[in-house]
Design an enzyme around this catalytic site. Sequence first.
Site, PDB file in Angstrom:
ATOM      1  N   LYS A 191      35.521 -47.320  -2.703  1.00  0.00           N
ATOM      2  CA  LYS A 191      34.966 -48.504  -2.133  1.00  0.00           C
ATOM      3  C   LYS A 191      35.240 -49.737  -3.362  1.00  0.00           C
ATOM      4  O   LYS A 191      34.676 -49.398  -4.445  1.00  0.00           O
ATOM      5  CB  LYS A 191      33.936 -48.758  -1.539  1.00  0.00           C
ATOM      6  CG  LYS A 191      33.901 -49.897  -0.514  1.00  0.00           C
ATOM      7  CD  LYS A 191      32.336 -50.518  -0.407  1.00  0.00           C
ATOM      8  CE  LYS A 191      31.572 -51.117  -1.577  1.00  0.00           C
ATOM      9  NZ  LYS A 191      32.089 -52.404  -1.588  1.00  0.00           N
ATOM     10  N   CYS A 300      29.264 -54.736 -18.872  1.00  0.00           N
ATOM     11  CA  CYS A 300      28.123 -54.181 -18.653  1.00  0.00           C
ATOM     12  C   CYS A 300      27.454 -53.824 -20.014  1.00  0.00           C
ATOM     13  O   CYS A 300      26.294 -53.761 -20.275  1.00  0.00           O
ATOM     14  CB  CYS A 300      27.874 -52.869 -17.805  1.00  0.00           C
ATOM     15  SG  CYS A 300      29.406 -51.545 -18.493  1.00  0.00           S
ATOM     16  N   GLU A 402      19.757 -59.243 -17.708  1.00  0.00           N
ATOM     17  CA  GLU A 402      21.257 -59.255 -17.840  1.00  0.00           C
ATOM     18  C   GLU A 402      21.706 -60.379 -17.193  1.00  0.00           C
ATOM     19  O   GLU A 402      21.460 -60.950 -15.996  1.00  0.00           O
ATOM     20  CB  GLU A 402      21.836 -58.083 -17.379  1.00  0.00           C
ATOM     21  CG  GLU A 402      23.016 -57.888 -17.318  1.00  0.00           C
ATOM     22  CD  GLU A 402      23.751 -56.582 -16.886  1.00  0.00           C
ATOM     23  OE1 GLU A 402      24.684 -55.972 -17.429  1.00  0.00           O
ATOM     24  OE2 GLU A 402      23.310 -56.234 -15.709  1.00  0.00           O
TER      25      GLU A 402
END
Length: 502
Positions: A191, A300, A402
């Site tokens: 996906k 990330c 973050e």
Amino acid sequence: MSDLSIELTAPNGRKYQQPTGLFINNEWVASSKGNKITSINPTDESEIAQVHAAEPEDVDKAVEAARAAFNNPTWRDMAPTERGDLMYKLSQLVEQNKELLATIETWDNGKPYQVALNEDLAEVSGCLKYYAGYADKVHGQVIDTGPNKLAYTIREPLGVCGQIIPWNYPLGMAAWKLGPALACGNTIVMKAAEQTPLSILVLANLIKEAGFPPGVVNILNGYGRVAGAAIAQHVGIDKIAFTGSTATGREIMKQASVNLKNITLETGGKSPLIVFEDADMEQAVRWSHIGIMSNMGQICTATSRILVQESIYDTFVEAFKKQVTSTSKVGDPFSDSTFQGPQVTKAQYEKVLGYIEAGKEDGATLAMGGEAYKNVGDGKGFFVTPTVFTNVKSNMRVFREEVFGPFVVIVSFKDEAEALEKANDTTYGLGSAIFTKDIVRAHKLARKIEAGMVWINSSQDSDFRIPFGGVKQSGIGRELGEAGLDAYTNKKSVHVNLGTWL
């Protein structure tokens, strides 16, 4: 089906056929309810196209196709070298179509075209080629226990793998997951992120063209809460690999527990970059800039907390600001001079702006940037000026959370002990970096930093031949390198009695 493809013309003038359906069993099909996802160009906020959004019923069909392919001798009994040949052909097709794929990535995601073309697409073809070479080198071993037993292990594929990829590197993250899974003989239900649904559908056509049997790779677009959840909790899926936020990773983990799926998670980060007073200042500045400002800060492993020794702190801050001014040109991502394009979505754009306000509210000093950038085209688009905060304390939100944008905090430290304490003062543990000419110090600190990866005198120069992953709340397991194969095989032990008779 003609209504599952449309002709599009990208901003750089390239025309192409964009698939819009679900890729199941090597065929394009409509979603069961006909719901659509709208892809938005983050550069000017215009609509690019609508694609079909998978429902749980569509996930069922994809899983059924993947299971049938896994059990079909055409794939199951294919010689590993032949499997590698298919993967190599796919890598070559990616290389041949890299300009088109890079165009779609830039249009749909906002990253600079030159980066998409020369970095991302090179990573995609390179990663697929790397794992193609491993397809016939996934071996078991013989274990000597004495003359009365022959004991050996077999490396077997897991089965049907659900793979959920993020929006920051759509094709790159697809390659990271497709490569080892296919090399080991698994089948896949993948996906894509709903924010960037287009390029993966063009890749699906290349997978079919490469000659992969029907059902080996199935690609769906869909919303995370619908299609993603259906994949994570599907009892017909044996393994989940997910890259995305830590919060979503927790949900994936809960949902995957329904049948104790094998799981790999690569989640968030708040990576430290430590600069000691003996570091090469010019190199530290350049690498730390790349470490946070590349890809619009949407990485990330972004080294978003720069820790600088007190004696050089002010000098470093000024040099870093000059580097941002001279290098971080914000603009149209199709322009060759652009370093920073827009954030991927309005939601991400607003999140970054929200953290700018949080930094101000918590008492940090806004040293640079800190506002929306409206000098592109007609003033639309999700652009943010590169932002630098100084005088940041470890309890502030901008130090701990973050942001995922062109947003960095620069913090001072007195000595090695304080640098290590601040570096490890986080719930995350993905990347880290150390700048020093003292190689003894560098190696010792590399062992003590709580992170899955440590760069010494660089930042963000990951490589598909080297394991990638984190500790703490940055994930479970490893991708890339030989270690990436471990996530997609079971080790079966076989005991042959050669003389222990009852």
